[in-house]
Design a protein around this motif. Structure first.
Motif, PDB file in Angstrom:
ATOM      1  N   VAL A 253       0.863  -1.184   0.000  1.00 52.28           N
ATOM      2  CA  VAL A 253       0.000   0.000   0.000  1.00 52.28           C
ATOM      3  C   VAL A 253       0.896   1.230   0.000  1.00 52.28           C
ATOM      4  CG1 VAL A 253      -1.629   1.352   1.370  1.00 52.28           C
ATOM      5  CG2 VAL A 253      -1.902  -1.143   1.213  1.00 52.28           C
ATOM      6  N   PHE A 254       0.570   2.202  -0.837  1.00 54.58           N
ATOM      7  CA  PHE A 254       1.333   3.458  -0.893  1.00 54.58           C
ATOM      8  C   PHE A 254       0.485   4.549  -0.248  1.00 54.58           C
ATOM      9  CE2 PHE A 254       3.340   6.782  -3.985  1.00 54.58           C
ATOM     10  CZ  PHE A 254       4.052   7.331  -2.910  1.00 54.58           C
ATOM     11  N   PHE A 255       0.965   5.027   0.900  1.00 57.04           N
ATOM     12  CA  PHE A 255       0.236   6.043   1.681  1.00 57.04           C
ATOM     13  C   PHE A 255       1.026   7.343   1.672  1.00 57.04           C
ATOM     14  CE2 PHE A 255       0.175   7.535   6.358  1.00 57.04           C
ATOM     15  CZ  PHE A 255      -0.719   8.566   6.091  1.00 57.04           C
ATOM     16  N   ASP A 273       4.897  24.243  -4.207  1.00 50.33           N
ATOM     17  CA  ASP A 273       5.190  22.829  -3.989  1.00 50.33           C
ATOM     18  C   ASP A 273       4.256  22.192  -2.968  1.00 50.33           C
ATOM     19  OD1 ASP A 273       6.225  24.170  -1.909  1.00 50.33           O
ATOM     20  OD2 ASP A 273       8.207  23.247  -1.952  1.00 50.33           O
ATOM     21  N   GLU A 274       3.085  22.821  -2.796  1.00 50.21           N
ATOM     22  CA  GLU A 274       2.076  22.173  -1.959  1.00 50.21           C
ATOM     23  C   GLU A 274       1.487  21.030  -2.756  1.00 50.21           C
ATOM     24  OE1 GLU A 274       1.101  22.252   1.157  1.00 50.21           O
ATOM     25  OE2 GLU A 274       2.795  23.625   1.417  1.00 50.21           O
ATOM     26  N   PRO A 275       1.548  19.822  -2.229  1.00 52.68           N
ATOM     27  CA  PRO A 275       1.025  18.697  -3.007  1.00 52.68           C
ATOM     28  C   PRO A 275      -0.494  18.701  -2.972  1.00 52.68           C
ATOM     29  CG  PRO A 275       1.760  17.950  -0.861  1.00 52.68           C
ATOM     30  CD  PRO A 275       2.011  19.432  -0.910  1.00 52.68           C
ATOM     31  N   PHE A 276      -1.081  18.396  -4.091  1.00 55.86           N
ATOM     32  CA  PHE A 276      -2.527  18.246  -4.124  1.00 55.86           C
ATOM     33  C   PHE A 276      -2.839  16.792  -3.847  1.00 55.86           C
ATOM     34  CE2 PHE A 276      -2.072  21.749  -7.221  1.00 55.86           C
ATOM     35  CZ  PHE A 276      -2.773  22.695  -6.486  1.00 55.86           C
ATOM     36  N   ALA A 277      -3.761  16.571  -2.940  1.00 53.87           N
ATOM     37  CA  ALA A 277      -4.172  15.198  -2.669  1.00 53.87           C
ATOM     38  C   ALA A 277      -4.697  14.570  -3.968  1.00 53.87           C
ATOM     39  CB  ALA A 277      -5.241  15.190  -1.592  1.00 53.87           C
ATOM     40  N   ALA A 278      -5.438  15.382  -4.750  1.00 55.20           N
ATOM     41  CA  ALA A 278      -6.021  14.856  -5.986  1.00 55.20           C
ATOM     42  C   ALA A 278      -4.934  14.388  -6.956  1.00 55.20           C
ATOM     43  CB  ALA A 278      -6.885  15.921  -6.644  1.00 55.20           C
ATOM     44  N   ARG A 279      -3.874  15.182  -7.052  1.00 58.68           N
ATOM     45  CA  ARG A 279      -2.799  14.813  -7.982  1.00 58.68           C
ATOM     46  C   ARG A 279      -2.096  13.547  -7.502  1.00 58.68           C
ATOM     47  NH1 ARG A 279       0.558  19.768  -8.959  1.00 58.68           N
ATOM     48  NH2 ARG A 279       1.550  19.209  -7.007  1.00 58.68           N
ATOM     49  N   SER A 280      -1.859  13.462  -6.194  1.00 58.33           N
ATOM     50  CA  SER A 280      -1.217  12.276  -5.657  1.00 58.33           C
ATOM     51  C   SER A 280      -2.035  11.025  -5.964  1.00 58.33           C
ATOM     52  CB  SER A 280      -1.038  12.399  -4.139  1.00 58.33           C
ATOM     53  OG  SER A 280      -0.051  13.354  -3.847  1.00 58.33           O
ATOM     54  N   LEU A 281      -3.347  11.132  -5.745  1.00 58.36           N
ATOM     55  CA  LEU A 281      -4.200   9.968  -6.005  1.00 58.36           C
ATOM     56  C   LEU A 281      -4.163   9.604  -7.487  1.00 58.36           C
ATOM     57  CD1 LEU A 281      -7.235  10.855  -3.690  1.00 58.36           C
ATOM     58  CD2 LEU A 281      -5.575   9.022  -3.330  1.00 58.36           C
ATOM     59  N   ALA A 282      -4.169  10.641  -8.346  1.00 59.76           N
ATOM     60  CA  ALA A 282      -4.143  10.388  -9.784  1.00 59.76           C
ATOM     61  C   ALA A 282      -2.822   9.741 -10.199  1.00 59.76           C
ATOM     62  CB  ALA A 282      -4.367  11.686 -10.549  1.00 59.76           C
ATOM     63  N   GLU A 283      -1.748  10.070  -9.479  1.00 59.21           N
ATOM     64  CA  GLU A 283      -0.438   9.515  -9.839  1.00 59.21           C
ATOM     65  C   GLU A 283      -0.179   8.154  -9.214  1.00 59.21           C
ATOM     66  OE1 GLU A 283       2.515  12.479  -9.007  1.00 59.21           O
ATOM     67  OE2 GLU A 283       1.803  13.810 -10.608  1.00 59.21           O
ATOM     68  N   GLY A 284      -1.153   7.625  -8.495  1.00 53.79           N
ATOM     69  CA  GLY A 284      -1.008   6.253  -8.023  1.00 53.79           C
ATOM     70  C   GLY A 284      -0.869   6.052  -6.525  1.00 53.79           C
ATOM     71  N   VAL A 285      -1.006   7.125  -5.730  1.00 52.83           N
ATOM     72  CA  VAL A 285      -1.026   6.926  -4.280  1.00 52.83           C
ATOM     73  C   VAL A 285      -2.336   6.214  -3.939  1.00 52.83           C
ATOM     74  CG1 VAL A 285      -1.099   8.096  -2.034  1.00 52.83           C
ATOM     75  CG2 VAL A 285       0.409   8.951  -3.838  1.00 52.83           C
ATOM     76  N   ASP A 286      -2.271   5.222  -3.035  1.00 48.49           N
ATOM     77  CA  ASP A 286      -3.469   4.446  -2.707  1.00 48.49           C
ATOM     78  C   ASP A 286      -4.369   5.159  -1.707  1.00 48.49           C
ATOM     79  OD1 ASP A 286      -2.831   2.061  -4.225  1.00 48.49           O
ATOM     80  OD2 ASP A 286      -1.208   1.773  -2.779  1.00 48.49           O
ATOM     81  N   ILE A 287      -3.730   5.863  -0.765  1.00 49.80           N
ATOM     82  CA  ILE A 287      -4.532   6.501   0.280  1.00 49.80           C
ATOM     83  C   ILE A 287      -3.772   7.735   0.780  1.00 49.80           C
ATOM     84  CG2 ILE A 287      -3.614   5.000   2.134  1.00 49.80           C
ATOM     85  CD1 ILE A 287      -6.558   4.921   3.227  1.00 49.80           C
ATOM     86  N   VAL A 288      -4.499   8.818   1.005  1.00 53.52           N
ATOM     87  CA  VAL A 288      -3.870  10.068   1.445  1.00 53.52           C
ATOM     88  C   VAL A 288      -4.527  10.564   2.730  1.00 53.52           C
ATOM     89  CG1 VAL A 288      -3.219  10.898  -0.861  1.00 53.52           C
ATOM     90  CG2 VAL A 288      -5.462  11.523   0.090  1.00 53.52           C
ATOM     91  N   SER A 289      -3.806  11.450   3.428  1.00 54.08           N
ATOM     92  CA  SER A 289      -4.383  12.128   4.588  1.00 54.08           C
ATOM     93  C   SER A 289      -4.020  13.601   4.498  1.00 54.08           C
ATOM     94  CB  SER A 289      -3.826  11.535   5.878  1.00 54.08           C
ATOM     95  OG  SER A 289      -2.416  11.688   5.911  1.00 54.08           O
ATOM     96  N   PHE A 290      -4.907  14.461   4.983  1.00 49.82           N
ATOM     97  CA  PHE A 290      -4.596  15.894   5.086  1.00 49.82           C
ATOM     98  C   PHE A 290      -5.547  16.578   6.059  1.00 49.82           C
ATOM     99  CE2 PHE A 290      -8.043  17.297   2.273  1.00 49.82           C
ATOM    100  CZ  PHE A 290      -8.219  16.212   1.428  1.00 49.82           C
ATOM    101  N   SER A 291      -5.168  17.794   6.444  1.00 52.79           N
ATOM    102  CA  SER A 291      -5.946  18.550   7.431  1.00 52.79           C
ATOM    103  C   SER A 291      -7.099  19.293   6.772  1.00 52.79           C
ATOM    104  CB  SER A 291      -5.069  19.619   8.097  1.00 52.79           C
ATOM    105  OG  SER A 291      -4.182  19.024   8.990  1.00 52.79           O
TER     106      SER A 291
END
Ligand SMILES: *Cc1c(COP(=O)(O)O)cnc(C)c1O
Length: 466
Positions: A253-255, A273-291
């Motif tokens: 799993v890639f978190f 350089d603020e990462p977008f959760a949406a971009r991370s998910l689109a690039e293949g991250v399986d699960i993200v967290s943010f405030s």
């Protein structure tokens, strides 16, 4: 202590007598009556316990009581609104993101009565609480599933506990950060029962380092946005896409903990350089967290989003019961997310503040300076109000390197050291939180809500003139 004498006690007026006196002279008009009554009661109790009473007449005694009440009111405990004139937009000590009007309305309305928090209106049966905000989040993030918890720290813990418990996780040494307020990624990983496999060095970690570290116990690849610090110069880490394909090839799993959770492009503000959760998910991250209360601009919350199978496992974790959010948070978050979906993000105060242009900052500061100068125009005290260039900060542990050019209103008063003035502002009602720069108290209007501007001016005048 000796018993207070009867004569002493007789001279102390009743609560009603004092309240009547305040009412007649119109004292404390802006404070609610219950708070005034409490302060009177406490002040009179203190007098009763005292050994002596000043030898004054009844009128002077009432004036003494008024002063005591004013002091008590100014330092009363409890959570209260303050005016943030520091220019730190997501000031963690001042409650991070101010909510949009739509969010405060939704919160007030929902809080006033009952709601379908855990009630299915279609069937009339018990419903699920953890589904609120999910469809909006999925829409905005392009995620299959999402769930909301108490804050991002809780989100990280819950994800690690659910998906990594009993195994280990590979993480770069460059990302073993302390995010602030004692939230250290390595400590959280250990607490969640996940073994830590540190790879690479502080400044450079290569894909091969991750590959070599993966063992039979490895369940996760973890990537953390080092929100509050930056590596410059000789630094590198693999891209999200490279790590995603490695995780995929090894069945892991890639978190990614993206932290601040910008949902919109803020590169014009230097937050590139603020990462977008949406971009991370689109690039293949399986699960993200943010405030929810950093760059998203909503109430305190932590958002977990990603593949449905994984988010559902998180949802079923018994710890979810401890980390879940209140109905008021759902109401505020949902209203905030709706503003994103309706492309009305100029109504989100944190975003509007971050986007204020240097020219607008200057115009506003200039107007405010003139207002203060008019107020102090006829006074004998030497009050000097000027404009100086400065920088506002994003705050909330986000983008410490980003400086937002602004114009500050500097105030100097003859005979008042800056620390003294700053403290007087802090003791105003509502308290005004300012900063000191070059021995001057400076106000940054970026973080002052437009509707607070008149109150700010009045409180500054009162603090200086009293
Ligand atoms: C701020 C932050 C957190 C903690 O978020 P809270 O909502 O304050 O709990 C976790 N991870 C990263 C990368 C952060 O920037």
């Amino acid at each position: 202590m000796t018993e207070p004498s009867k004569a002493h006690l007789r001279r102390i007026p009743s609560v009603e007598r004092v309240l009547k006196f305040f009412q007649e002279k119109g004292a404390f008009p802006e404070v609610d009556r219950a708070a005034v009554r409490d302060a009177v009661r406490e002040s009179l109790a203190a007098l009763r316990e005292g050994e002596t009473l000043p030898e004054t007449d009844a009128a002077a005694l009432l004036a003494d009581i008024e002063r005591a009440v004013a002091e008590r009111l100014a330092s009363r405990p409890g959570l209260r609104p303050v005016i943030n004139a520091t220019g730190v937009v997501l000031h963690t000590n001042l409650g991070r993101a101010p909510l949009a009007a739509a969010a405060t309305r939704a919160t007030a309305e929902l809080g006033r009565g009952y709601s379908n928090l855990e009630f299915d209106l279609a069937t009339g049966r018990r419903g699920k609480r953890d589904i609120h905000c999910e469809s909006l989040l999925c829409d905005l993030l392009g995620a299959e599933a999402a769930v909301v918890v108490n804050n991002c720290a809780a989100a990280v813990f819950l994800i690690l506990d659910t998906l990594g418990g009993g195994g280990d996780a590979v993480i770069s040494r460059g990302e073993l950060v302390e995010v602030g307020g004692g939230f250290r990624i390595p400590d959280v990983m250990r607490k969640s029962g996940v073994g830590l496999r540190e790879v690479g060095t502080t400044n450079r970690t290569r894909l091969a380092d991750y590959e070599a570290a993966i063992g039979p116990e490895t369940k996760l690849i973890v990537r953390v946005h080092p929100s509050n610090f930056r590596l410059l110069g000789f630094a590198e880490r693999p891209t999200v896409a490279e790590l995603a394909s490695l995780a995929n090839a090894r069945g892991l799993v890639f978190f990614e903990d993206v932290g601040s959770g910008a949902l919109e492009d803020l590169s014009a503000q230097g937050l590139n350089d603020e990462p977008f959760a949406a971009r991370s998910l689109a690039e293949g991250v399986d699960i993200v967290s943010f405030s929810g209360d950093k760059l998203l601009g909503g109430p305190q919350s932590g958002i977990i989003a990603g593949r449905k199978e994984l988010v559902d496992r998180v949802r079923r974790n018994p710890l979810m019961r401890m980390l879940r959010v209140d109905k008021l948070v759902y109401a505020g978050l949902e209203a905030t997310l709706r503003l994103y979906r309706n492309r009305a993000t100029s109504e989100i105060p944190a975003l509007a503040m971050l986007r204020q242009s240097p020219a607008d900052a200057r115009t506003r500061a200039d107007r405010f300076m003139k207002k203060l100068r008019r107020m102090f125009g006829g006074e004998a005290v030497g009050v000097d109000v000027t404009l100086v260039r400065g920088d506002s900060l994003v705050g909330g542990g986000s983008a410490p390197h980003v400086k937002l050019p602004t114009t500050l209103v500097a105030i100097q008063v003859d005979g008042f050291p800056a620390e003294f003035l700053e403290e007087r502002f802090r003791r105003a009602d509502p308290p005004v939180i300012a900063r000191i720069e070059d021995d001057r108290v400076v106000l940054d209007l970026r973080t002052v809500l437009p509707e607070q501007e008149d109150t700010l001016a009045t409180e500054i005048q009162r603090s200086i003139s009293r």
